[in-house]
Scaffold this motif. Structure first.
Motif, PDB file in Angstrom:
ATOM      1  N   GLU A  37       1.887  40.138 -21.146  1.00 52.94           N
ATOM      2  CA  GLU A  37       1.318  39.628 -22.653  1.00 52.94           C
ATOM      3  C   GLU A  37       0.014  38.770 -22.559  1.00 52.94           C
ATOM      4  O   GLU A  37      -0.821  39.202 -23.122  1.00 52.94           O
ATOM      5  N   ALA A  38       0.176  38.015 -21.519  1.00 52.30           N
ATOM      6  CA  ALA A  38      -1.329  36.981 -21.408  1.00 52.30           C
ATOM      7  C   ALA A  38      -1.939  36.583 -22.223  1.00 52.30           C
ATOM      8  O   ALA A  38      -3.106  36.664 -22.722  1.00 52.30           O
ATOM      9  N   GLU A  39      -0.711  35.877 -23.213  1.00 48.48           N
ATOM     10  CA  GLU A  39      -1.528  35.289 -24.568  1.00 48.48           C
ATOM     11  C   GLU A  39      -2.563  34.488 -24.429  1.00 48.48           C
ATOM     12  O   GLU A  39      -3.433  34.319 -25.448  1.00 48.48           O
ATOM     13  N   CYS A  40      -2.767  33.644 -23.315  1.00 49.18           N
ATOM     14  CA  CYS A  40      -3.856  32.774 -23.164  1.00 49.18           C
ATOM     15  C   CYS A  40      -5.131  33.519 -22.720  1.00 49.18           C
ATOM     16  O   CYS A  40      -6.257  32.806 -22.429  1.00 49.18           O
ATOM     17  N   GLY A  41      -5.072  34.786 -22.183  1.00 53.25           N
ATOM     18  CA  GLY A  41      -6.183  35.496 -21.732  1.00 53.25           C
ATOM     19  C   GLY A  41      -6.558  34.785 -20.348  1.00 53.25           C
ATOM     20  O   GLY A  41      -7.942  34.753 -20.090  1.00 53.25           O
ATOM     21  N   GLY A  42      -5.796  34.411 -19.618  1.00 57.71           N
ATOM     22  CA  GLY A  42      -6.235  33.994 -18.179  1.00 57.71           C
ATOM     23  C   GLY A  42      -6.556  32.515 -18.292  1.00 57.71           C
ATOM     24  O   GLY A  42      -7.029  32.081 -17.252  1.00 57.71           O
ATOM     25  N   GLY A  43      -6.351  32.006 -19.133  1.00 54.46           N
ATOM     26  CA  GLY A  43      -6.628  30.392 -19.327  1.00 54.46           C
ATOM     27  C   GLY A  43      -5.325  29.496 -18.390  1.00 54.46           C
ATOM     28  O   GLY A  43      -5.718  28.168 -18.729  1.00 54.46           O
ATOM     29  N   LEU A  44      -4.522  30.162 -17.907  1.00 53.23           N
ATOM     30  CA  LEU A  44      -3.681  29.175 -17.344  1.00 53.23           C
ATOM     31  C   LEU A  44      -2.818  28.324 -18.249  1.00 53.23           C
ATOM     32  O   LEU A  44      -2.648  27.090 -17.814  1.00 53.23           O
ATOM     33  N   THR A  45      -2.675  28.826 -19.554  1.00 55.58           N
ATOM     34  CA  THR A  45      -1.726  27.987 -20.159  1.00 55.58           C
ATOM     35  C   THR A  45      -0.595  28.484 -20.915  1.00 55.58           C
ATOM     36  O   THR A  45       0.198  27.753 -21.590  1.00 55.58           O
ATOM     37  N   CYS A  46      -0.540  29.782 -20.652  1.00 57.15           N
ATOM     38  CA  CYS A  46       0.846  30.352 -21.333  1.00 57.15           C
ATOM     39  C   CYS A  46       2.009  30.930 -20.504  1.00 57.15           C
ATOM     40  O   CYS A  46       2.956  31.006 -20.915  1.00 57.15           O
ATOM     41  N   ALA A  47       1.701  31.253 -19.281  1.00 54.59           N
ATOM     42  CA  ALA A  47       2.651  31.928 -18.341  1.00 54.59           C
ATOM     43  C   ALA A  47       3.557  33.072 -18.718  1.00 54.59           C
ATOM     44  O   ALA A  47       4.669  33.250 -18.593  1.00 54.59           O
ATOM     45  N   THR A  48       2.735  33.972 -19.794  1.00 49.90           N
ATOM     46  CA  THR A  48       3.499  34.900 -20.141  1.00 49.90           C
ATOM     47  C   THR A  48       2.963  36.247 -19.430  1.00 49.90           C
ATOM     48  O   THR A  48       2.706  37.665 -19.963  1.00 49.90           O
ATOM     49  N   CYS A  49       2.261  36.047 -18.280  1.00 55.79           N
ATOM     50  CA  CYS A  49       1.754  37.158 -17.291  1.00 55.79           C
ATOM     51  C   CYS A  49       2.483  36.975 -16.047  1.00 55.79           C
ATOM     52  O   CYS A  49       1.869  37.362 -15.005  1.00 55.79           O
ATOM     53  N   ARG A  50       3.551  36.416 -16.043  1.00 60.70           N
ATOM     54  CA  ARG A  50       4.239  36.225 -14.909  1.00 60.70           C
ATOM     55  C   ARG A  50       4.470  37.607 -14.198  1.00 60.70           C
ATOM     56  O   ARG A  50       5.071  38.608 -14.795  1.00 60.70           O
ATOM     57  N   SER A  85       0.085  36.315 -13.082  1.00 61.92           N
ATOM     58  CA  SER A  85      -0.915  37.707 -12.360  1.00 61.92           C
ATOM     59  C   SER A  85      -2.361  37.288 -12.841  1.00 61.92           C
ATOM     60  O   SER A  85      -3.257  37.896 -12.070  1.00 61.92           O
ATOM     61  N   CYS A  86      -2.553  36.475 -13.618  1.00 62.75           N
ATOM     62  CA  CYS A  86      -3.991  36.043 -13.950  1.00 62.75           C
ATOM     63  C   CYS A  86      -4.660  35.178 -13.039  1.00 62.75           C
ATOM     64  O   CYS A  86      -6.045  35.175 -12.991  1.00 62.75           O
ATOM     65  N   GLN A  87      -3.926  34.750 -11.988  1.00 61.48           N
ATOM     66  CA  GLN A  87      -4.571  34.083 -10.987  1.00 61.48           C
ATOM     67  C   GLN A  87      -4.415  34.552  -9.806  1.00 61.48           C
ATOM     68  O   GLN A  87      -4.691  34.207  -8.667  1.00 61.48           O
TER      69      GLN A  87
HETATM   70  S1  FES Z   1      -2.581  34.905 -18.978  1.00 57.04           S
HETATM   71 FE1  FES Z   1      -1.868  32.748 -19.462  1.00 57.04          FE
HETATM   72  S2  FES Z   1      -1.104  31.908 -17.956  1.00 57.04           S
HETATM   73 FE2  FES Z   1      -1.854  33.731 -17.154  1.00 57.04          FE
END
Ligand code: FES
Length: 106
Positions: A37-50, A85-87
């Motif tokens: 889902e990546a709700e924060c778009g890679g901002g490291l604040t949602c953890a929906t990209c696990r 996964s965003c990281q």
């Molecule tokens: S997209 Fe939000 S923490 Fe990875």
């Protein structure tokens, strides 16, 4: 280009060709892989990209940063078994990477 395979909790596999320099999250979204889902778009604040990292890949990825570790402390499985996964930036060494998508993200 490298090949990355995403495996859903019900066993479906999505293999995509990913660009060097992209992230595992963005490659999934670009190819319509469900469950990132990546709700924060890679901002490291949602953890929906696990994603889950199989044992054979855990030592081959760059270690999680302190900020990523902090986010993962709130998740069920800490790094290296689970990563955001965003990281994970894609380079040639990740060709053939296989990751799993947690059931909670479906
Ligand atoms: S997209 Fe939000 S923490 Fe990875």
């Amino acid at each position: 280009m490298v090949t990355i395979t995403y495996i859903t909790s019900d066993g479906r596999e999505f293999t995509v060709n990913a660009e060097i320099g992209d992230t595992v999250m963005r490659a999934a979204q670009a190819h319509g892989v469900p469950g990132i889902e990546a709700e924060c778009g890679g901002g490291l604040t949602c953890a929906t990209c696990r994603v889950g990292i199989p044992p054979e890949w855990q030592g081959r990825l760059s270690p999680a940063s302190a900020d990523e570790q902090t986010m993962l402390e709130y998740c069920e499985d800490p790094a290296p078994a689970t990563r955001l996964s965003c990281q994970i930036e894609i380079d040639q060494s990740l060709d053939g990477l296989r990751v799993t998508i947690p059931e909670t993200q479906h």
